[in-house]
Design a protein around this motif. Structure first.
Motif, PDB file in Angstrom:
ATOM      1  N   ALA A 115       0.834  -1.205   0.000  1.00  0.00           N
ATOM      2  CA  ALA A 115       0.000   0.000   0.000  1.00  0.00           C
ATOM      3  C   ALA A 115       0.866   1.252   0.000  1.00  0.00           C
ATOM      4  O   ALA A 115       2.006   1.245   0.461  1.00  0.00           O
ATOM      5  CB  ALA A 115      -0.916   0.014   1.225  1.00  0.00           C
ATOM      6  N   THR A 116       0.307   2.338  -0.547  1.00  0.00           N
ATOM      7  CA  THR A 116       0.956   3.641  -0.471  1.00  0.00           C
ATOM      8  C   THR A 116       0.336   4.384   0.696  1.00  0.00           C
ATOM      9  O   THR A 116      -0.882   4.494   0.805  1.00  0.00           O
ATOM     10  CB  THR A 116       0.759   4.431  -1.775  1.00  0.00           C
ATOM     11  N   VAL A 117       1.196   4.882   1.585  1.00  0.00           N
ATOM     12  CA  VAL A 117       0.738   5.578   2.787  1.00  0.00           C
ATOM     13  C   VAL A 117       1.099   7.046   2.654  1.00  0.00           C
ATOM     14  O   VAL A 117       2.273   7.400   2.580  1.00  0.00           O
ATOM     15  CB  VAL A 117       1.406   4.978   4.048  1.00  0.00           C
ATOM     16  N   ASP A 118       0.079   7.912   2.584  1.00  0.00           N
ATOM     17  CA  ASP A 118       0.311   9.360   2.573  1.00  0.00           C
ATOM     18  C   ASP A 118      -0.755  10.015   3.445  1.00  0.00           C
ATOM     19  O   ASP A 118      -1.534   9.321   4.099  1.00  0.00           O
ATOM     20  CB  ASP A 118       0.317   9.912   1.142  1.00  0.00           C
ATOM     21  N   GLU A 119      -0.774  11.327   3.465  1.00  0.00           N
ATOM     22  CA  GLU A 119      -1.719  12.008   4.357  1.00  0.00           C
ATOM     23  C   GLU A 119      -3.166  11.633   4.042  1.00  0.00           C
ATOM     24  O   GLU A 119      -3.975  11.431   4.948  1.00  0.00           O
ATOM     25  CB  GLU A 119      -1.540  13.529   4.275  1.00  0.00           C
ATOM     26  N   ASN A 120      -3.505  11.494   2.760  1.00  0.00           N
ATOM     27  CA  ASN A 120      -4.887  11.167   2.390  1.00  0.00           C
ATOM     28  C   ASN A 120      -5.293   9.776   2.867  1.00  0.00           C
ATOM     29  O   ASN A 120      -6.395   9.589   3.395  1.00  0.00           O
ATOM     30  CB  ASN A 120      -5.074  11.285   0.876  1.00  0.00           C
ATOM     31  N   THR A 121      -4.423   8.775   2.676  1.00  0.00           N
ATOM     32  CA  THR A 121      -4.772   7.420   3.120  1.00  0.00           C
ATOM     33  C   THR A 121      -4.761   7.336   4.649  1.00  0.00           C
ATOM     34  O   THR A 121      -5.540   6.587   5.223  1.00  0.00           O
ATOM     35  CB  THR A 121      -3.817   6.363   2.518  1.00  0.00           C
ATOM     36  N   LEU A 122      -3.897   8.110   5.303  1.00  0.00           N
ATOM     37  CA  LEU A 122      -3.893   8.146   6.765  1.00  0.00           C
ATOM     38  C   LEU A 122      -5.194   8.751   7.290  1.00  0.00           C
ATOM     39  O   LEU A 122      -5.750   8.287   8.282  1.00  0.00           O
ATOM     40  CB  LEU A 122      -2.696   8.948   7.285  1.00  0.00           C
ATOM     41  N   ARG A 123      -5.700   9.784   6.606  1.00  0.00           N
ATOM     42  CA  ARG A 123      -6.971  10.390   7.012  1.00  0.00           C
ATOM     43  C   ARG A 123      -8.118   9.407   6.793  1.00  0.00           C
ATOM     44  O   ARG A 123      -9.014   9.290   7.632  1.00  0.00           O
ATOM     45  CB  ARG A 123      -7.234  11.686   6.237  1.00  0.00           C
ATOM     46  N   ALA A 124      -8.092   8.699   5.668  1.00  0.00           N
ATOM     47  CA  ALA A 124      -9.150   7.724   5.378  1.00  0.00           C
ATOM     48  C   ALA A 124      -9.172   6.624   6.438  1.00  0.00           C
ATOM     49  O   ALA A 124     -10.230   6.117   6.799  1.00  0.00           O
ATOM     50  CB  ALA A 124      -8.941   7.125   3.990  1.00  0.00           C
ATOM     51  N   ALA A 125      -7.998   6.254   6.947  1.00  0.00           N
ATOM     52  CA  ALA A 125      -7.896   5.213   7.972  1.00  0.00           C
ATOM     53  C   ALA A 125      -8.088   5.780   9.382  1.00  0.00           C
ATOM     54  O   ALA A 125      -7.966   5.067  10.360  1.00  0.00           O
ATOM     55  CB  ALA A 125      -6.539   4.527   7.871  1.00  0.00           C
ATOM     56  N   LYS A 126      -8.368   7.092   9.486  1.00  0.00           N
ATOM     57  CA  LYS A 126      -8.586   7.776  10.765  1.00  0.00           C
ATOM     58  C   LYS A 126      -7.338   7.794  11.656  1.00  0.00           C
ATOM     59  O   LYS A 126      -7.440   7.908  12.865  1.00  0.00           O
ATOM     60  CB  LYS A 126      -9.754   7.131  11.528  1.00  0.00           C
ATOM     61  N   LEU A 127      -6.146   7.655  11.060  1.00  0.00           N
ATOM     62  CA  LEU A 127      -4.912   7.758  11.840  1.00  0.00           C
ATOM     63  C   LEU A 127      -4.481   9.216  11.980  1.00  0.00           C
ATOM     64  O   LEU A 127      -3.726   9.555  12.876  1.00  0.00           O
ATOM     65  CB  LEU A 127      -3.789   6.949  11.188  1.00  0.00           C
ATOM     66  N   VAL A 128      -4.946  10.066  11.065  1.00  0.00           N
ATOM     67  CA  VAL A 128      -4.664  11.501  11.124  1.00  0.00           C
ATOM     68  C   VAL A 128      -6.006  12.207  11.073  1.00  0.00           C
ATOM     69  O   VAL A 128      -6.803  11.961  10.174  1.00  0.00           O
ATOM     70  CB  VAL A 128      -3.776  11.939   9.936  1.00  0.00           C
ATOM     71  N   GLN A 129      -6.250  13.064  12.051  1.00  0.00           N
ATOM     72  CA  GLN A 129      -7.518  13.788  12.093  1.00  0.00           C
ATOM     73  C   GLN A 129      -7.263  15.253  12.423  1.00  0.00           C
ATOM     74  O   GLN A 129      -6.307  15.577  13.113  1.00  0.00           O
ATOM     75  CB  GLN A 129      -8.448  13.177  13.145  1.00  0.00           C
TER      76      GLN A 129
END
Length: 103
Positions: free
Chosen positions: A43-57
């Motif tokens: 997987a590619t992990v960036d700010e958008n995917t982190l937000r989708a996974a609720k790791l960055v809010q």
């Protein structure tokens, strides 16, 4: 009469005056253990995917990856800042790290 020593007259409220807290960059922290738990290998992990996974809010200026935990999956990580241990663990697992602040 009561005499005041010089410093006693200058008691200041420490909350007044200028400070930089309003102007500091807000950096959100993500740990390797969180990536291990949420993302699939490749997987590619960036700010958008982190937000989708609720790791960055919430609002932030940057995302920093720290090396807490272990990583066994190959991930392509794109973040603003990365610690040396996190970079080493990601590359050892066969993944890549792209640091936006160095680009």
């Amino acid at each position: 009469g009561v005499r005041l020593v010089g410093s006693e007259m200058c008691i200041r409220d420490s909350k007044k005056g200028f400070n930089n807290t309003r102007f500091q960059d807000k950096i959100l922290i993500v740990n390797l253990s969180q990536l291990e738990r949420v993302f699939e290998a490749g997987a590619t992990v960036d700010e958008n995917t982190l937000r989708a996974a609720k790791l960055v809010q919430g609002p932030c200026d940057a995302v920093k990856l720290l090396g807490n935990g272990t990583l066994t999956k190959s991930l392509n990580v794109v973040v603003d800042f990365v610690s040396a241990s996190a970079r080493e663990k990601v590359t050892q697992a066969g993944g890549t790290v792209t640091v936006l602040s160095e680009a």
